[in-house]
Each structure stands twice: as C-alpha cells, then as structure tokens.
Design a protein around this motif. Sequence first.
Motif, mmCIF file in Angstrom:
data_model
loop_
_atom_site.group_PDB
_atom_site.id
_atom_site.type_symbol
_atom_site.label_atom_id
_atom_site.label_comp_id
_atom_site.label_asym_id
_atom_site.label_seq_id
_atom_site.Cartn_x
_atom_site.Cartn_y
_atom_site.Cartn_z
ATOM 1 N N SER A 33 0.855 -1.178 0.000
ATOM 2 C CA SER A 33 0.000 0.000 0.000
ATOM 3 C C SER A 33 0.891 1.228 0.000
ATOM 4 O O SER A 33 1.892 1.268 0.716
ATOM 5 C CB SER A 33 -0.896 0.031 1.244
ATOM 6 O OG SER A 33 -1.749 -1.077 1.282
ATOM 7 N N LEU A 34 0.549 2.207 -0.807
ATOM 8 C CA LEU A 34 1.242 3.492 -0.802
ATOM 9 C C LEU A 34 0.371 4.475 -0.040
ATOM 10 O O LEU A 34 -0.772 4.713 -0.420
ATOM 11 C CB LEU A 34 1.486 3.971 -2.234
ATOM 12 C CG LEU A 34 2.567 3.200 -2.981
ATOM 13 C CD1 LEU A 34 2.492 3.475 -4.468
ATOM 14 C CD2 LEU A 34 3.935 3.553 -2.435
ATOM 15 N N GLN A 35 0.924 5.017 1.037
ATOM 16 C CA GLN A 35 0.152 5.854 1.956
ATOM 17 C C GLN A 35 0.824 7.211 2.121
ATOM 18 O O GLN A 35 1.995 7.384 1.787
ATOM 19 C CB GLN A 35 0.078 5.177 3.337
ATOM 20 C CG GLN A 35 -0.343 3.742 3.328
ATOM 21 C CD GLN A 35 -1.824 3.550 3.110
ATOM 22 O OE1 GLN A 35 -2.589 4.513 3.068
ATOM 23 N NE2 GLN A 35 -2.257 2.328 2.965
ATOM 24 N N PRO A 89 5.027 10.481 1.926
ATOM 25 C CA PRO A 89 4.589 9.182 1.408
ATOM 26 C C PRO A 89 5.457 8.041 1.954
ATOM 27 O O PRO A 89 6.640 8.233 2.252
ATOM 28 C CB PRO A 89 4.769 9.330 -0.097
ATOM 29 C CG PRO A 89 5.796 10.382 -0.258
ATOM 30 C CD PRO A 89 5.702 11.289 0.920
ATOM 31 N N TYR A 90 4.832 6.885 2.087
ATOM 32 C CA TYR A 90 5.572 5.697 2.490
ATOM 33 C C TYR A 90 4.912 4.460 1.893
ATOM 34 O O TYR A 90 3.735 4.475 1.537
ATOM 35 C CB TYR A 90 5.693 5.583 4.015
ATOM 36 C CG TYR A 90 4.397 5.325 4.748
ATOM 37 C CD1 TYR A 90 3.999 4.030 5.091
ATOM 38 C CD2 TYR A 90 3.562 6.378 5.107
ATOM 39 C CE1 TYR A 90 2.819 3.796 5.756
ATOM 40 C CE2 TYR A 90 2.376 6.149 5.780
ATOM 41 C CZ TYR A 90 2.009 4.857 6.106
ATOM 42 O OH TYR A 90 0.832 4.625 6.771
ATOM 43 N N LEU A 91 5.702 3.421 1.792
ATOM 44 C CA LEU A 91 5.235 2.131 1.300
ATOM 45 C C LEU A 91 5.056 1.221 2.498
ATOM 46 O O LEU A 91 5.958 1.092 3.325
ATOM 47 C CB LEU A 91 6.261 1.533 0.340
ATOM 48 C CG LEU A 91 6.000 0.099 -0.125
ATOM 49 C CD1 LEU A 91 4.827 0.052 -1.089
ATOM 50 C CD2 LEU A 91 7.239 -0.475 -0.781
ATOM 51 N N PRO A 122 -0.839 8.679 -3.658
ATOM 52 C CA PRO A 122 0.397 8.109 -4.211
ATOM 53 C C PRO A 122 0.207 7.028 -5.268
ATOM 54 O O PRO A 122 0.954 6.992 -6.239
ATOM 55 C CB PRO A 122 1.124 7.567 -2.975
ATOM 56 C CG PRO A 122 0.639 8.417 -1.861
ATOM 57 C CD PRO A 122 -0.802 8.709 -2.194
ATOM 58 N N ILE A 123 -0.802 6.157 -5.127
ATOM 59 C CA ILE A 123 -0.942 5.084 -6.120
ATOM 60 C C ILE A 123 -1.252 5.623 -7.507
ATOM 61 O O ILE A 123 -0.979 4.972 -8.501
ATOM 62 C CB ILE A 123 -1.983 4.015 -5.724
ATOM 63 C CG1 ILE A 123 -3.375 4.609 -5.602
ATOM 64 C CG2 ILE A 123 -1.576 3.292 -4.488
ATOM 65 C CD1 ILE A 123 -4.467 3.575 -5.453
ATOM 66 N N PHE A 132 6.699 11.121 -4.713
ATOM 67 C CA PHE A 132 5.257 11.066 -4.966
ATOM 68 C C PHE A 132 4.652 12.453 -4.719
ATOM 69 O O PHE A 132 4.110 12.717 -3.655
ATOM 70 C CB PHE A 132 4.594 10.021 -4.057
ATOM 71 C CG PHE A 132 4.981 8.617 -4.380
ATOM 72 C CD1 PHE A 132 4.296 7.894 -5.334
ATOM 73 C CD2 PHE A 132 6.055 8.008 -3.732
ATOM 74 C CE1 PHE A 132 4.661 6.590 -5.644
ATOM 75 C CE2 PHE A 132 6.434 6.713 -4.033
ATOM 76 C CZ PHE A 132 5.733 6.004 -4.994
ATOM 77 N N LEU A 144 8.843 -0.032 -8.202
ATOM 78 C CA LEU A 144 7.715 0.853 -8.451
ATOM 79 C C LEU A 144 8.078 1.741 -9.637
ATOM 80 O O LEU A 144 9.113 2.414 -9.629
ATOM 81 C CB LEU A 144 7.425 1.726 -7.232
ATOM 82 C CG LEU A 144 7.148 0.990 -5.922
ATOM 83 C CD1 LEU A 144 6.981 1.991 -4.788
ATOM 84 C CD2 LEU A 144 5.924 0.105 -6.048
#
Length: 180
Positions: A106-108, A116-118, A143-144, A138, A166
């Motif tokens: 998940s990209l948050q 942003p973080y994964l 982000p997605i 991002f 990614l």
Amino acid sequence: MLNAITDTTEFEGVTIRYYQVDSTIQIQYDYKEFSNELGNNYSFPCDLTYRPGIPRPVWKNENFICFLSGCGTSCFSNYLAPLNDQFEAVYGGQFLIDTTNTIFMSLQLDTVTYEPYLELENFTNGQTQNEQFNRKDFPVAIPIEYLDYSSPHEKGFAYSDNILILYLKDDRKLKVKVKI
C-alpha cells in the motif's frame, strides 16, 4: 440486488453464496471441509446499483480467498477471507504482490507529516515492513495514482526475487528489498 446477480457461484473450488439479511447482502462460502460467513463486517446494501461495488472473488491461495470491490478509480478494497481455521478475515492492502505468501503493498501518506511511504504486509506470517519516501518521489495527494501503468508494467510495479520495483510517471523507478 439478488435479482441482478447470481446468488451462488464457484471460484477455484470455493462455493460462494450471496444471501439477504434485512437490507444487506451477506457472503457465505465453503472450501473443502471449511465453511465461513463474513457477516456484517463485509456485507453490502441490497439497493447497491454500482456493479464494481459488489464483492467478487479475484484469487485464492491455500489460506485465503480475496474479494475485491470498489467505488471508483482509487477507491477499492481487497478483503481476505480465510480458507482454514488458522486465519481471520481482514482487509488487505492496495495491491497484491505475492499470492503464495499473501503479501500486499500500500502506498500511503503519513497522517501528520504527509510524507509518502510504502507499507508491505505479509498476511500469512503477520510481518510488516515500511519504507519511507519523500514528496519528490510522490508529488501527489494519492500516491498510487503516480504509478506508471503503461506497457510493459501495466500494474505500475514489478516483483521478483524479493525486489519490488515501483514505476513512476516521471520515468523513475524505486526499488525496495522485501524482507518479510
């Protein structure tokens, strides 16, 4: 809604039944000797008219069957329903990267810093892994949506040999070593 969909379906050896309880449609399923009802935790309204909002099975492994539903481009959910007594039902992440180990990514955005973080989660062993990014990686609110979904990486990412790549819209690639 039950008049518009098939109330019983088979998916890779799993028998799935949609049935009405009051004003909701609920899901019950059987796999080998295991039977489970998802109850109110994963039901949908009888008057739902948006077809993608209806939970549908999209994959299974030896531990889970995944139901996918959505309400738009970036609005979707992966719901992992157990196929044995070892696991509980749980919402998965945004994208499945490993069906064998049930690893989702998940990209948050951080709720305080908005960085942003994964987030990676292995639902088979319960381990998680977070990788920090920055706003230059991002530069968007979702982000997605900054992943590049063009050919030859239509999913916006590639995963092989514990390396997650990614692909970003600005032709950059971010590589992450998956340790979980």
